[in-house]
Design a protein around this motif. Structure first.
Motif, mmCIF file in Angstrom:
data_model
loop_
_atom_site.group_PDB
_atom_site.id
_atom_site.type_symbol
_atom_site.label_atom_id
_atom_site.label_comp_id
_atom_site.label_asym_id
_atom_site.label_seq_id
_atom_site.Cartn_x
_atom_site.Cartn_y
_atom_site.Cartn_z
ATOM 1 N N UNK A 92 -26.021 41.565 -14.442
ATOM 2 C CA UNK A 92 -25.629 42.561 -13.444
ATOM 3 C C UNK A 92 -24.459 43.385 -13.938
ATOM 4 N N UNK A 93 -24.273 44.551 -13.378
ATOM 5 C CA UNK A 93 -23.171 45.431 -13.732
ATOM 6 C C UNK A 93 -22.385 45.784 -12.483
ATOM 7 N N UNK A 94 -21.136 45.374 -12.398
ATOM 8 C CA UNK A 94 -20.318 45.762 -11.242
ATOM 9 C C UNK A 94 -19.964 47.246 -11.296
ATOM 10 N N UNK A 95 -19.922 47.871 -10.152
ATOM 11 C CA UNK A 95 -19.554 49.280 -10.039
ATOM 12 C C UNK A 95 -18.448 49.371 -8.983
ATOM 13 N N UNK A 117 -12.000 33.685 -6.364
ATOM 14 C CA UNK A 117 -13.395 33.698 -5.925
ATOM 15 C C UNK A 117 -14.091 35.004 -6.338
ATOM 16 N N UNK A 118 -13.388 36.131 -6.194
ATOM 17 C CA UNK A 118 -13.952 37.422 -6.632
ATOM 18 C C UNK A 118 -14.223 37.410 -8.134
ATOM 19 N N UNK A 119 -13.264 36.892 -8.901
ATOM 20 C CA UNK A 119 -13.421 36.863 -10.359
ATOM 21 C C UNK A 119 -14.593 35.974 -10.778
ATOM 22 N N UNK A 141 -20.127 35.524 -12.948
ATOM 23 C CA UNK A 141 -21.517 35.077 -12.781
ATOM 24 C C UNK A 141 -22.471 36.266 -12.771
ATOM 25 N N UNK A 142 -22.078 37.332 -12.112
ATOM 26 C CA UNK A 142 -22.894 38.552 -12.082
ATOM 27 C C UNK A 142 -23.123 39.076 -13.499
ATOM 28 N N UNK A 143 -22.062 39.123 -14.310
ATOM 29 C CA UNK A 143 -22.187 39.596 -15.688
ATOM 30 C C UNK A 143 -23.074 38.674 -16.529
#
Length: 57
Positions: free
Chosen positions: A46-49, A33-35, A40-42
């Motif tokens: 979006x950019x994960x930090x 689920x996290x992956x 989807x964010x990418x």
């Protein structure tokens, strides 16, 4: 967007104070689920930090 660390830190935890670093699930979801959320964010630009808290003992 705030994302908690994915590490397992207890049954009801956001991932801080991990008990099992290799177990990537917390009360927000499991590894898959996290992956999926990060992918989807990418896709949407979006950019994960990483949210890392380090402390010296």
């Amino acid at each position: 967007m705030w994302l908690p660390p994915p590490s397992f830190a207890g049954k009801q935890s956001a991932g801080y104070n991990p008990k099992q670093y290799w177990r990537l699930d917390n009360s927000y979801g499991d590894r898959d689920l996290h992956r999926a959320m990060l992918e989807e964010l990418l896709k949407k630009g979006g950019e994960p930090i990483a949210d890392i808290v380090m402390c010296a003992l």
